[in-house]
Motif scaffolding. Structure first.
Motif, mmCIF file in Angstrom:
data_model
loop_
_atom_site.group_PDB
_atom_site.id
_atom_site.type_symbol
_atom_site.label_atom_id
_atom_site.label_comp_id
_atom_site.label_asym_id
_atom_site.label_seq_id
_atom_site.Cartn_x
_atom_site.Cartn_y
_atom_site.Cartn_z
ATOM 1 N N MET A 46 87.808 126.762 -70.766
ATOM 2 C CA MET A 46 87.124 128.055 -70.827
ATOM 3 C C MET A 46 87.928 129.210 -70.261
ATOM 4 O O MET A 46 87.469 130.348 -70.265
ATOM 5 C CB MET A 46 85.794 127.966 -70.062
ATOM 6 N N LYS A 47 89.126 128.929 -69.784
ATOM 7 C CA LYS A 47 89.826 129.957 -69.007
ATOM 8 C C LYS A 47 90.140 131.219 -69.799
ATOM 9 O O LYS A 47 90.204 132.311 -69.233
ATOM 10 C CB LYS A 47 91.105 129.388 -68.390
ATOM 11 N N ASN A 48 90.316 131.106 -71.110
ATOM 12 C CA ASN A 48 90.642 132.284 -71.916
ATOM 13 C C ASN A 48 89.419 132.931 -72.544
ATOM 14 O O ASN A 48 89.521 134.016 -73.124
ATOM 15 C CB ASN A 48 91.636 131.907 -73.018
ATOM 16 N N SER A 49 88.263 132.291 -72.451
ATOM 17 C CA SER A 49 87.049 132.862 -73.051
ATOM 18 C C SER A 49 86.055 133.333 -72.000
ATOM 19 O O SER A 49 85.319 134.292 -72.223
ATOM 20 C CB SER A 49 86.377 131.832 -73.974
ATOM 21 N N ASP A 50 86.022 132.676 -70.848
ATOM 22 C CA ASP A 50 85.106 133.064 -69.773
ATOM 23 C C ASP A 50 85.759 132.714 -68.445
ATOM 24 O O ASP A 50 85.552 131.624 -67.895
ATOM 25 C CB ASP A 50 83.773 132.335 -69.938
ATOM 26 N N PHE A 51 86.532 133.638 -67.946
ATOM 27 C CA PHE A 51 87.361 133.393 -66.757
ATOM 28 C C PHE A 51 86.534 132.959 -65.555
ATOM 29 O O PHE A 51 86.846 131.962 -64.895
ATOM 30 C CB PHE A 51 88.155 134.659 -66.420
ATOM 31 N N THR A 53 83.548 131.669 -65.342
ATOM 32 C CA THR A 53 82.934 130.353 -65.506
ATOM 33 C C THR A 53 83.955 129.248 -65.276
ATOM 34 O O THR A 53 83.657 128.220 -64.665
ATOM 35 C CB THR A 53 82.310 130.212 -66.906
ATOM 36 N N SER A 54 85.190 129.475 -65.747
ATOM 37 C CA SER A 54 86.243 128.479 -65.526
ATOM 38 C C SER A 54 86.524 128.321 -64.033
ATOM 39 O O SER A 54 86.724 127.207 -63.543
ATOM 40 C CB SER A 54 87.522 128.866 -66.274
#
Length: 289
Positions: A46-51, A53-54
């Motif tokens: 998820m790091k590139n879509s929801d920082f 949350t990651s």
């Protein structure tokens, strides 16, 4: 020596032999591991879509390990990079730490920044050491040439991961050579395996894999050696798939490092999950003395 073992998502589902072989090797070396059942995804997907949350996902794992008072040891380099970066950012950014801790408090958890994150290969090299590993070798390899594949997320960003020199790493090569095998020089050693593109651009993913396989073979390697489940899937499962889809047949089998080390330590192939690899690697035992 004791760690919280972080398996992540890919190993239990697709590369169970990594778990089996790592535990077998660590047991012989006297390293204890604890399984924390509440561990969740490392946050990497998820790091590139929801920082945030990651970071929350990673911080939750860190907080769970803190309760046990144990540093986390990962087998996956993606998990290593994700947890290592979250640990770094949470220590550096108090506002981010407070925001994440507010969310963690809903489960009665708190990130305090009291533990570290390390990788399986780092434990072997930095905590145990090549010299001590050599003392455990009872069936050294002879005339075996290995192409080490470092993977991306352990090496970069190097100021955060602190795994090895990102431009000229030696850690993995030295670990391979403790088994008696020779770690060869090959020009594409540090290039991506292609796994991050699989499912997004399959052709480009396989192009990258094919280039690495061809280069390793041309450089004289008998086998690839990896320390990451994603890279193993790419060089094992996807290579097998490419043989039928593209008609390519570089046939450069990939072996996980704990499988290689385990064989040299005299651990039997079944315990190491040798038969679980898609491409047959049983021939490697012929190189043992």
């Amino acid at each position: 020596m004791k760690f919280a073992l972080f398996l992540g998502c890919t190993i239990p589902r697709r590369v169970q032999q990594y778990d089996l072989s790592a535990r077998a090797v660590l047991g012989r070396l006297g390293v204890d591991v604890v399984d924390i059942r509440e561990f969740n995804c490392c946050g990497y997907p998820m790091k590139n879509s929801d920082f945030k949350t990651s970071i929350l996902f990673a911080a939750r794992n860190l907080a769970l390990a803190e309760i046990q008072g144990l540093d986390i040891m990962t087998l996956c380099m993606c998990c290593f990079g994700s947890l290592k970066k979250a640990n770094y950012l949470m220590k550096q950014d108090s506002s981010l730490r407070d925001e994440i801790n507010t969310l963690l408090a809903q489960e009665g958890l708190e990130y305090k920044g009291n533990i570290d994150v390390t990788h399986f290969l780092s434990v072997l090299h930095k905590e145990i050491g090549p010299g001590a590993l050599k003392e455990k070798i009872i069936r050294p390899f002879k005339d075996l040439k290995i192409a080490t594949h470092y993977g991306c997320h352990a090496l970069r960003p190097s100021d955060i991961t602190q795994f090895d020199n990102a431009v000229a790493p030696v850690l993995f090569d030295q670990l391979v050579e403790t088994t008696g095998a020779k770690s060869i020089n090959w020009s594409l050693k540090l290039e991506c395996c292609g796994a991050p593109l699989l499912g997004i651009n399959d052709e480009l993913s396989m192009d990258l894999t094919e280039r690495k396989l061809a280069n390793g073979k041309e450089s004289g390697a008998d086998y690839l050696c990896v320390g990451c489940p994603w890279c193993q899937v790419q060089f094992d499962t996807v290579q097998e798939m490419m043989t039928s889809l593209r008609g390519t047949n570089h046939r450069l089998p990939s072996i996980l490092y704990p499988q290689l080390l385990g064989l040299a330590m005299g651990i039997d192939g079944d315990t190491l999950g040798i038969k679980m690899n898609k491409i047959d690697i049983s021939g490697i035992e012929a190189f043992s003395s």
